[in-house]
Design a protein around this motif. Structure first.
Motif, PDB file in Angstrom:
ATOM      1  N   LEU A  35      10.905 -23.794  -5.534  1.00  0.00           N
ATOM      2  CA  LEU A  35      11.548 -24.108  -4.159  1.00  0.00           C
ATOM      3  C   LEU A  35      13.034 -23.326  -3.843  1.00  0.00           C
ATOM      4  O   LEU A  35      13.130 -23.008  -2.996  1.00  0.00           O
ATOM      5  N   THR A  40       8.778 -26.182 -10.475  1.00  0.00           N
ATOM      6  CA  THR A  40       8.645 -26.543  -8.974  1.00  0.00           C
ATOM      7  C   THR A  40      10.127 -26.463  -8.510  1.00  0.00           C
ATOM      8  O   THR A  40      10.276 -26.052  -7.361  1.00  0.00           O
ATOM      9  N   GLU A  41      10.982 -26.911  -9.174  1.00  0.00           N
ATOM     10  CA  GLU A  41      12.556 -26.809  -8.415  1.00  0.00           C
ATOM     11  C   GLU A  41      13.027 -25.228  -8.387  1.00  0.00           C
ATOM     12  O   GLU A  41      13.628 -24.842  -7.282  1.00  0.00           O
ATOM     13  N   ASN A  85       7.944 -36.683  -4.440  1.00  0.00           N
ATOM     14  CA  ASN A  85       8.132 -35.544  -5.388  1.00  0.00           C
ATOM     15  C   ASN A  85       7.469 -35.847  -6.820  1.00  0.00           C
ATOM     16  O   ASN A  85       7.057 -35.101  -7.438  1.00  0.00           O
TER      17      ASN A  85
END
Length: 90
Positions: free
Chosen positions: A29, A25-26, A3
């Motif tokens: 997702l 990105t968190e 990651n």
């Protein structure tokens, strides 16, 4: 690639700070997971389709004891790659 390496590579390509890229990105997702939990199909252009499918219950036989067991139904995450992506890896 883990990651941290992924976020570093993405941050350098986008020329964004690491903390911003990490949050981005968190969030991305998290939104995908939320949509899948609601039963929606997630299509990502030029990547593929993510979908949760229900697997039916089935009967399984233990080969050593010949005992039959009922396997309950369950949900499974499926991924179908985009055709262009499939062609790249042939």
């Amino acid at each position: 690639m883990n990651n941290k390496e992924f976020i570093a590579a993405l941050a350098s390509k986008l020329e964004f700070p690491m903390n911003y890229t990490s949050k981005l990105t968190e969030s991305f997702l998290h939104e995908i997971v939320q949509q899948l939990e609601e039963g929606n199909v997630v299509y990502i252009q030029n990547f593929g389709t993510l979908e949760v499918k229900k697997k039916a219950e089935r009967i399984s036989v233990n080969p050593t004891t010949k005992q039959r067991m009922l396997i309950p139904p369950k949900l499974a995450l499926t991924y179908k790659p985009h055709n262009q992506l499939k062609e790249k890896f042939k």
